[in-house]
Scaffold this motif. Structure first.
Motif, PDB file in Angstrom:
ATOM      1  N   SER A  25     -19.520  12.535 -34.592  1.00  0.00           N
ATOM      2  CA  SER A  25     -18.636  13.635 -34.681  1.00  0.00           C
ATOM      3  C   SER A  25     -17.445  13.512 -33.732  1.00  0.00           C
ATOM      4  O   SER A  25     -17.118  12.598 -32.776  1.00  0.00           O
ATOM      5  CB  SER A  25     -19.548  14.818 -34.149  1.00  0.00           C
ATOM      6  N   ALA A  26     -16.464  14.413 -33.988  1.00  0.00           N
ATOM      7  CA  ALA A  26     -15.390  14.491 -33.135  1.00  0.00           C
ATOM      8  C   ALA A  26     -15.643  14.672 -31.745  1.00  0.00           C
ATOM      9  O   ALA A  26     -15.393  14.202 -30.698  1.00  0.00           O
ATOM     10  CB  ALA A  26     -14.257  15.179 -33.363  1.00  0.00           C
ATOM     11  N   GLU A  27     -16.488  15.674 -31.519  1.00  0.00           N
ATOM     12  CA  GLU A  27     -17.239  16.083 -29.978  1.00  0.00           C
ATOM     13  C   GLU A  27     -17.687  14.969 -29.467  1.00  0.00           C
ATOM     14  O   GLU A  27     -17.404  14.643 -28.479  1.00  0.00           O
ATOM     15  CB  GLU A  27     -18.168  17.126 -30.209  1.00  0.00           C
ATOM     16  N   ASN A  28     -18.565  14.228 -30.243  1.00  0.00           N
ATOM     17  CA  ASN A  28     -19.132  12.789 -29.458  1.00  0.00           C
ATOM     18  C   ASN A  28     -18.357  11.998 -29.172  1.00  0.00           C
ATOM     19  O   ASN A  28     -18.363  11.323 -28.092  1.00  0.00           O
ATOM     20  CB  ASN A  28     -20.087  12.452 -30.284  1.00  0.00           C
ATOM     21  N   LEU A  29     -17.269  11.492 -30.117  1.00  0.00           N
ATOM     22  CA  LEU A  29     -16.133  10.686 -29.718  1.00  0.00           C
ATOM     23  C   LEU A  29     -15.138  10.937 -28.458  1.00  0.00           C
ATOM     24  O   LEU A  29     -15.053  10.305 -27.760  1.00  0.00           O
ATOM     25  CB  LEU A  29     -15.253  10.278 -30.978  1.00  0.00           C
ATOM     26  N   HIS A  30     -15.068  12.371 -28.478  1.00  0.00           N
ATOM     27  CA  HIS A  30     -14.252  12.962 -27.225  1.00  0.00           C
ATOM     28  C   HIS A  30     -15.354  12.715 -26.244  1.00  0.00           C
ATOM     29  O   HIS A  30     -14.642  12.178 -25.062  1.00  0.00           O
ATOM     30  CB  HIS A  30     -14.259  14.287 -27.709  1.00  0.00           C
TER      31      HIS A  30
END
Length: 140
Positions: A41-46
């Motif tokens: 997810s974008a959150e995990n990559l962030h």
């Protein structure tokens, strides 16, 4: 897709896809593609970027993931209205979504076979069929 964790490999990948290899794109691509095929997810990559000391905002991560998807480097997997994962495996395949853990994994083997797809409307063609099989633990 799996790359060695080198800026040169990632730079070539981005240029080959028609994207300018900015510092942030290169850093995010190294995080994405150096660990083999995965769903993120974008959150995990962030979060991974923060741990790796990559100064990038969540908005930039979202924008970069969508840019990578538009040029075919990633495949978007929507599991709910607001929950989207990005898949580094862009080949045709289907997914399991573990609801209790918020994890997406590839369905092994040939996956799901779909027969008797509807005829698309005049002037349209089917480009892809996405299948997400949702799983949760059985109630005792």
């Amino acid at each position: 897709m799996h790359l060695e964790n080198t800026s040169q490999d990632v730079t070539g990948l981005l240029r080959g896809a028609g994207l300018r290899p900015t510092r942030q794109r290169v850093a995010l691509a190294e995080l994405l593609f150096s660990k083999g095929n995965r769903h993120i997810s974008a959150e995990n990559l962030h979060e991974e970027a923060i741990v790796a000391n990559v100064p990038v905002s969540l908005a930039t991560v979202y924008n970069t993931l969508h840019q990578f998807t538009e040029v075919g480097l990633l495949r978007e997997v929507a599991v709910e209205g607001t929950k989207t994962y990005f898949d580094t495996n862009t080949h045709e395949h289907q997914h399991f979504f573990y609801e209790d853990e918020n994890i997406v994994v590839d369905i092994p083997g040939k996956g799901v076979t779909l027969d008797d797809l509807p005829q698309p409307p005049e002037g349209m063609e089917i480009t892809r069929v996405d299948v997400v099989v949702r799983l949760r633990k059985k109630a005792n």
